[in-house]
Every structure is written in C-alpha cells, then in structure tokens.
Design a protein around this motif. Structure first.
Motif, short mmCIF file in Angstrom:
data_model
loop_
_atom_site.label_atom_id
_atom_site.label_comp_id
_atom_site.label_asym_id
_atom_site.label_seq_id
_atom_site.Cartn_x
_atom_site.Cartn_y
_atom_site.Cartn_z
N ALA A 260 1.35 -1.58 -0.17
CA ALA A 260 0.04 -0.34 0.29
C ALA A 260 0.95 1.43 0.13
CB ALA A 260 -0.86 0.00 0.82
N ARG A 261 1.69 1.58 1.20
CA ARG A 261 2.75 1.93 0.70
C ARG A 261 3.91 2.79 -0.50
NH1 ARG A 261 7.36 2.47 5.58
NH2 ARG A 261 5.49 3.30 6.48
N ARG A 262 3.92 1.32 -1.18
CA ARG A 262 4.61 1.68 -2.14
C ARG A 262 3.29 1.89 -3.50
NH1 ARG A 262 6.58 3.33 -6.22
NH2 ARG A 262 7.87 2.59 -7.57
N ALA A 263 2.42 1.46 -3.49
CA ALA A 263 1.19 2.84 -4.78
C ALA A 263 0.68 3.41 -4.41
CB ALA A 263 0.19 1.97 -3.68
N ALA A 264 0.92 3.79 -2.77
CA ALA A 264 0.33 5.67 -3.02
C ALA A 264 2.15 6.32 -3.80
CB ALA A 264 1.29 6.19 -1.50
N GLN A 265 3.31 6.24 -2.66
CA GLN A 265 4.34 6.14 -3.86
C GLN A 265 4.63 6.46 -5.64
OE1 GLN A 265 8.05 4.45 -2.75
NE2 GLN A 265 9.47 5.50 -4.57
N GLU A 266 3.71 5.54 -5.59
CA GLU A 266 3.39 5.59 -7.20
C GLU A 266 2.55 6.91 -7.83
OE1 GLU A 266 3.57 4.02 -11.35
OE2 GLU A 266 4.58 3.46 -10.10
N LEU A 267 1.47 6.69 -6.78
CA LEU A 267 0.80 7.67 -7.25
C LEU A 267 1.23 9.13 -7.09
CD1 LEU A 267 -2.56 6.20 -5.65
CD2 LEU A 267 -2.72 6.21 -7.44
N ARG A 268 2.16 9.42 -6.56
CA ARG A 268 2.83 10.53 -5.61
C ARG A 268 4.17 11.24 -7.28
NH1 ARG A 268 2.90 9.09 -0.43
NH2 ARG A 268 5.33 8.08 -0.95
N GLU A 269 4.24 9.74 -7.50
CA GLU A 269 5.13 9.90 -8.91
C GLU A 269 4.00 10.20 -10.35
OE1 GLU A 269 7.14 6.37 -9.04
OE2 GLU A 269 8.80 7.32 -7.27
N ARG A 270 2.89 10.06 -9.97
CA ARG A 270 2.28 9.90 -11.41
C ARG A 270 1.74 11.80 -10.91
NH1 ARG A 270 -1.54 5.05 -12.13
NH2 ARG A 270 -0.21 3.33 -12.04
N GLY A 271 1.90 12.14 -9.98
CA GLY A 271 1.29 13.64 -10.12
C GLY A 271 -0.40 13.99 -9.54
N LEU A 272 -0.69 12.46 -9.48
CA LEU A 272 -2.49 12.22 -8.21
C LEU A 272 -2.75 13.12 -6.77
CD1 LEU A 272 -3.06 9.17 -10.51
CD2 LEU A 272 -3.55 11.31 -11.49
N ILE A 273 -1.56 12.03 -6.06
CA ILE A 273 -1.73 13.39 -4.52
C ILE A 273 -0.31 13.31 -4.04
CG2 ILE A 273 -3.16 10.76 -4.82
CD1 ILE A 273 -0.65 9.50 -2.66
N VAL A 274 -0.27 13.84 -3.23
CA VAL A 274 0.32 14.72 -2.69
C VAL A 274 0.14 14.56 -0.47
CG1 VAL A 274 -1.32 17.03 -2.37
CG2 VAL A 274 1.49 17.01 -2.47
N THR A 275 1.76 13.90 -0.03
CA THR A 275 1.30 13.92 0.77
C THR A 275 2.19 15.00 2.20
OG1 THR A 275 1.40 11.43 0.59
CG2 THR A 275 2.06 12.21 2.61
N VAL A 276 0.99 14.94 2.89
CA VAL A 276 1.06 16.45 4.14
C VAL A 276 2.09 15.05 5.37
CG1 VAL A 276 0.91 18.52 5.06
CG2 VAL A 276 0.22 17.91 2.85
N ARG A 277 3.28 15.17 5.60
CA ARG A 277 3.15 14.18 6.64
C ARG A 277 2.79 15.03 8.28
NH1 ARG A 277 8.55 12.31 7.92
NH2 ARG A 277 8.63 11.88 10.10
N GLY A 278 2.16 13.87 8.83
CA GLY A 278 1.46 14.12 9.72
C GLY A 278 -0.80 13.83 9.65
#
Length: 78
Positions: free
Chosen positions: A46-64
């Motif tokens: 799931a973590r790697r899928a989120a990384q893939e989505l970030r690389e595609r520019g579909l999501i952004v992660t905000v720490r915390g």
C-alpha cells in the motif's frame, strides 16, 4: 494473476477512483493501513502504491496529515 507488480495494480485501482470522482480533489485517500486491509495486501505494498500515485502526480502527502488527491487539470486542456 498479472505480470504487473501488485503495487502498480493497486495504484491503478486508486487512480481509477480519482478519475471517476469517487476520490475527490483536496480530499484524503484512505490510509496505508486501511488500503492494506481493504485490498488484502501488505502495508508495504500500500505504501509503494501511494508512492506510485505521488510519482504520477495524482496525490500529495502531508506529513502528519495524510495523502490528498491533487486537483487534476481539465482533460481538454492543451
């Protein structure tokens, strides 16, 4: 069974939900733990899928805070 890695398959499922509007812009996506439970995969997948989505520019992660859907440009934009 597919030759594509499981994390890419999961990222494609989430990307399809974003494209359909099921996951709206500026709204959070489910947590890694929730995705792992919902799709029966390891949390690392799931973590790697989120990384893939970030690389595609579909999501952004905000720490915390979590990961959020990015506003997508209109499909007919040049």
């Amino acid at each position: 069974m597919s030759a594509r890695p499981l994390y890419v398959q999961l990222a494609d499922v989430i990307a399809a939900k974003i494209a359909s509007g099921e996951l709206a812009p500026d709204r959070p996506i489910p947590s890694e733990n929730h995705l792992a439970d919902e799709y029966g995969v390891a949390r690392l997948t799931a973590r790697r899928a989120a990384q893939e989505l970030r690389e595609r520019g579909l999501i952004v992660t905000v720490r915390g805070k979590g990961s959020f859907v990015v506003e997508q440009p209109p499909r007919d934009a040049p």
